[in-house]
Scaffold this motif. Structure first.
Motif, PDB file in Angstrom:
ATOM      1  N   MET A  21       0.827  -1.210   0.000  1.00  0.00           N
ATOM      2  CA  MET A  21       0.000   0.000   0.000  1.00  0.00           C
ATOM      3  C   MET A  21       0.862   1.261   0.000  1.00  0.00           C
ATOM      4  O   MET A  21       0.536   2.248  -0.660  1.00  0.00           O
ATOM      5  CB  MET A  21      -0.953   0.013   1.202  1.00  0.00           C
ATOM      6  N   GLN A  22       1.971   1.233   0.727  1.00  0.00           N
ATOM      7  CA  GLN A  22       2.876   2.379   0.713  1.00  0.00           C
ATOM      8  C   GLN A  22       3.466   2.590  -0.681  1.00  0.00           C
ATOM      9  O   GLN A  22       3.597   3.723  -1.149  1.00  0.00           O
ATOM     10  CB  GLN A  22       3.999   2.187   1.748  1.00  0.00           C
ATOM     11  N   GLU A  23       3.842   1.507  -1.327  1.00  0.00           N
ATOM     12  CA  GLU A  23       4.407   1.596  -2.678  1.00  0.00           C
ATOM     13  C   GLU A  23       3.368   2.109  -3.673  1.00  0.00           C
ATOM     14  O   GLU A  23       3.672   2.943  -4.532  1.00  0.00           O
ATOM     15  CB  GLU A  23       4.914   0.224  -3.112  1.00  0.00           C
ATOM     16  N   ILE A  24       2.155   1.615  -3.556  1.00  0.00           N
ATOM     17  CA  ILE A  24       1.091   2.014  -4.482  1.00  0.00           C
ATOM     18  C   ILE A  24       0.779   3.498  -4.344  1.00  0.00           C
ATOM     19  O   ILE A  24       0.497   4.170  -5.343  1.00  0.00           O
ATOM     20  CB  ILE A  24      -0.171   1.156  -4.257  1.00  0.00           C
ATOM     21  N   ARG A  25       0.841   4.032  -3.129  1.00  0.00           N
ATOM     22  CA  ARG A  25       0.540   5.462  -2.928  1.00  0.00           C
ATOM     23  C   ARG A  25       1.407   6.345  -3.811  1.00  0.00           C
ATOM     24  O   ARG A  25       0.939   7.329  -4.368  1.00  0.00           O
ATOM     25  CB  ARG A  25       0.726   5.837  -1.466  1.00  0.00           C
ATOM     26  N   VAL A  26       2.662   5.989  -3.958  1.00  0.00           N
ATOM     27  CA  VAL A  26       3.573   6.784  -4.792  1.00  0.00           C
ATOM     28  C   VAL A  26       3.137   6.719  -6.253  1.00  0.00           C
ATOM     29  O   VAL A  26       2.989   7.738  -6.924  1.00  0.00           O
ATOM     30  CB  VAL A  26       5.026   6.284  -4.631  1.00  0.00           C
ATOM     31  N   ALA A  27       2.920   5.522  -6.751  1.00  0.00           N
ATOM     32  CA  ALA A  27       2.557   5.347  -8.157  1.00  0.00           C
ATOM     33  C   ALA A  27       1.172   5.912  -8.451  1.00  0.00           C
ATOM     34  O   ALA A  27       0.953   6.538  -9.498  1.00  0.00           O
ATOM     35  CB  ALA A  27       2.630   3.874  -8.541  1.00  0.00           C
ATOM     36  N   GLN A  28       0.220   5.710  -7.536  1.00  0.00           N
ATOM     37  CA  GLN A  28      -1.141   6.216  -7.740  1.00  0.00           C
ATOM     38  C   GLN A  28      -1.148   7.730  -7.885  1.00  0.00           C
ATOM     39  O   GLN A  28      -1.810   8.261  -8.771  1.00  0.00           O
ATOM     40  CB  GLN A  28      -2.039   5.850  -6.553  1.00  0.00           C
ATOM     41  N   THR A  29      -0.430   8.395  -7.026  1.00  0.00           N
ATOM     42  CA  THR A  29      -0.402   9.857  -7.066  1.00  0.00           C
ATOM     43  C   THR A  29       0.114  10.340  -8.420  1.00  0.00           C
ATOM     44  O   THR A  29      -0.495  11.200  -9.054  1.00  0.00           O
ATOM     45  CB  THR A  29       0.469  10.413  -5.931  1.00  0.00           C
ATOM     46  N   GLY A  30       1.214   9.752  -8.865  1.00  0.00           N
ATOM     47  CA  GLY A  30       1.781  10.161 -10.148  1.00  0.00           C
ATOM     48  C   GLY A  30       0.850   9.922 -11.314  1.00  0.00           C
ATOM     49  O   GLY A  30       0.637  10.801 -12.155  1.00  0.00           O
ATOM     50  N   VAL A  31       0.258   8.736 -11.376  1.00  0.00           N
ATOM     51  CA  VAL A  31      -0.604   8.422 -12.507  1.00  0.00           C
ATOM     52  C   VAL A  31      -1.891   9.238 -12.458  1.00  0.00           C
ATOM     53  O   VAL A  31      -2.409   9.658 -13.491  1.00  0.00           O
ATOM     54  CB  VAL A  31      -0.893   6.905 -12.621  1.00  0.00           C
ATOM     55  N   GLN A  32      -2.407   9.521 -11.276  1.00  0.00           N
ATOM     56  CA  GLN A  32      -3.635  10.303 -11.188  1.00  0.00           C
ATOM     57  C   GLN A  32      -3.409  11.758 -11.586  1.00  0.00           C
ATOM     58  O   GLN A  32      -4.250  12.347 -12.265  1.00  0.00           O
ATOM     59  CB  GLN A  32      -4.220  10.202  -9.779  1.00  0.00           C
ATOM     60  N   ILE A  33      -2.287  12.327 -11.198  1.00  0.00           N
ATOM     61  CA  ILE A  33      -1.975  13.700 -11.613  1.00  0.00           C
ATOM     62  C   ILE A  33      -1.789  13.758 -13.124  1.00  0.00           C
ATOM     63  O   ILE A  33      -2.328  14.642 -13.797  1.00  0.00           O
ATOM     64  CB  ILE A  33      -0.728  14.229 -10.873  1.00  0.00           C
ATOM     65  N   LEU A  34      -1.026  12.812 -13.668  1.00  0.00           N
ATOM     66  CA  LEU A  34      -0.799  12.778 -15.112  1.00  0.00           C
ATOM     67  C   LEU A  34      -2.113  12.591 -15.865  1.00  0.00           C
ATOM     68  O   LEU A  34      -2.387  13.305 -16.834  1.00  0.00           O
ATOM     69  CB  LEU A  34       0.183  11.664 -15.472  1.00  0.00           C
ATOM     70  N   LEU A  35      -2.943  11.658 -15.424  1.00  0.00           N
ATOM     71  CA  LEU A  35      -4.216  11.425 -16.107  1.00  0.00           C
ATOM     72  C   LEU A  35      -5.116  12.647 -16.010  1.00  0.00           C
ATOM     73  O   LEU A  35      -5.751  13.037 -16.999  1.00  0.00           O
ATOM     74  CB  LEU A  35      -4.922  10.198 -15.527  1.00  0.00           C
ATOM     75  N   GLY A  36      -5.162  13.269 -14.853  1.00  0.00           N
ATOM     76  CA  GLY A  36      -5.971  14.483 -14.697  1.00  0.00           C
ATOM     77  C   GLY A  36      -5.533  15.566 -15.668  1.00  0.00           C
ATOM     78  O   GLY A  36      -6.364  16.223 -16.317  1.00  0.00           O
ATOM     79  N   PHE A  37      -4.234  15.750 -15.796  1.00  0.00           N
ATOM     80  CA  PHE A  37      -3.723  16.729 -16.759  1.00  0.00           C
ATOM     81  C   PHE A  37      -4.102  16.327 -18.184  1.00  0.00           C
ATOM     82  O   PHE A  37      -4.574  17.159 -18.968  1.00  0.00           O
ATOM     83  CB  PHE A  37      -2.203  16.843 -16.630  1.00  0.00           C
ATOM     84  N   LEU A  38      -3.882  15.071 -18.513  1.00  0.00           N
ATOM     85  CA  LEU A  38      -4.185  14.605 -19.874  1.00  0.00           C
ATOM     86  C   LEU A  38      -5.658  14.790 -20.235  1.00  0.00           C
ATOM     87  O   LEU A  38      -5.983  15.136 -21.379  1.00  0.00           O
ATOM     88  CB  LEU A  38      -3.799  13.133 -20.033  1.00  0.00           C
ATOM     89  N   LEU A  39      -6.537  14.557 -19.279  1.00  0.00           N
ATOM     90  CA  LEU A  39      -7.969  14.680 -19.567  1.00  0.00           C
ATOM     91  C   LEU A  39      -8.380  16.112 -19.884  1.00  0.00           C
ATOM     92  O   LEU A  39      -9.360  16.328 -20.595  1.00  0.00           O
ATOM     93  CB  LEU A  39      -8.787  14.143 -18.387  1.00  0.00           C
ATOM     94  N   THR A  40      -7.623  17.086 -19.394  1.00  0.00           N
ATOM     95  CA  THR A  40      -7.976  18.484 -19.677  1.00  0.00           C
ATOM     96  C   THR A  40      -7.464  18.955 -21.033  1.00  0.00           C
ATOM     97  O   THR A  40      -7.990  19.913 -21.594  1.00  0.00           O
ATOM     98  CB  THR A  40      -7.422  19.419 -18.590  1.00  0.00           C
ATOM     99  N   VAL A  41      -6.452  18.280 -21.563  1.00  0.00           N
ATOM    100  CA  VAL A  41      -5.810  18.721 -22.807  1.00  0.00           C
ATOM    101  C   VAL A  41      -6.790  18.784 -23.974  1.00  0.00           C
ATOM    102  O   VAL A  41      -6.747  19.708 -24.795  1.00  0.00           O
ATOM    103  CB  VAL A  41      -4.605  17.816 -23.154  1.00  0.00           C
ATOM    104  N   ALA A  42      -7.695  17.844 -24.061  1.00  0.00           N
ATOM    105  CA  ALA A  42      -8.632  17.788 -25.190  1.00  0.00           C
ATOM    106  C   ALA A  42      -9.550  19.010 -25.244  1.00  0.00           C
ATOM    107  O   ALA A  42     -10.126  19.304 -26.299  1.00  0.00           O
ATOM    108  CB  ALA A  42      -9.466  16.522 -25.120  1.00  0.00           C
ATOM    109  N   PHE A  43      -9.674  19.728 -24.142  1.00  0.00           N
ATOM    110  CA  PHE A  43     -10.578  20.874 -24.090  1.00  0.00           C
ATOM    111  C   PHE A  43      -9.854  22.211 -24.287  1.00  0.00           C
ATOM    112  O   PHE A  43     -10.454  23.265 -24.106  1.00  0.00           O
ATOM    113  CB  PHE A  43     -11.338  20.871 -22.752  1.00  0.00           C
TER     114      PHE A  43
END
Length: 157
Positions: A21-43
């Motif tokens: 769970m500690q390891e996943i927290r690091v990866a989750q944060t990165g992928v969620q920030i990146l995905l959030g940014f990517l989702l806004t690009v189309a607009f």
């Protein structure tokens, strides 16, 4: 000389679950920030002016990011659904597998996003070479080095 820890299978599963769970927290944060940014690009207005190749790369990147997010959040859902069923050692194994798949998908997402950004910003022929170099770095840091350490410093027992 004693090897390993003096713990039951359940204690080991608890420890491994906490570590995971500690390891996943690091990866989750990165992928969620990146995905959030990517989702806004189309607009953005600039998106409509992209070449079709860049739009296709964008779609692939967003799908990869979504898949990575699913795989990295999956262990939390797995734990919630199987909690209290006395199968934690197996749950830890499956959560670990999901996490590994999530890391592979995150690797693909980061590589694809880097390719897209560098291609849009520079339009230069050296972009694939830069991306290949960064991909090699990711592979070295995420897989080659840990595997080398694992094989070099783990006994055959």
């Amino acid at each position: 000389m004693r090897h390993g820890r003096n713990e039951t299978e359940e204690e080991r599963a608890d420890r491994r679950w906490t570590d995971l769970m500690q390891e996943i927290r690091v990866a989750q944060t990165g992928v969620q920030i990146l995905l959030g940014f990517l989702l806004t690009v189309a607009f953005t207005p600039h998106f409509q002016g992209l070449q079709q190749t860049d739009k296709t790369t964008y779609i692939v990147t967003v799908v990869l990011g979504s898949l990575a997010t699913g795989a990295l959040i999956g262990p939390v859902a797995l734990h919630r659904i199987v909690a209290g069923r006395r199968i934690k050692p197996r749950a830890v194994t499956w959560a670990s597998r999901l996490t590994f798949v999530g890391l592979i998908l995150l690797l693909a997402t980061l590589t694809s996003a880097l390719f897209l950004v560098l291609r849009v910003v520079t339009h230069d022929a050296y972009v694939p070479w830069l991306v290949a170099g960064v991909l090699a770095w990711y592979l070295l840091c995420w897989f080659a080095l840990p595997l080398w350490i694992r094989f070099r410093h783990t006994s055959g027992e």
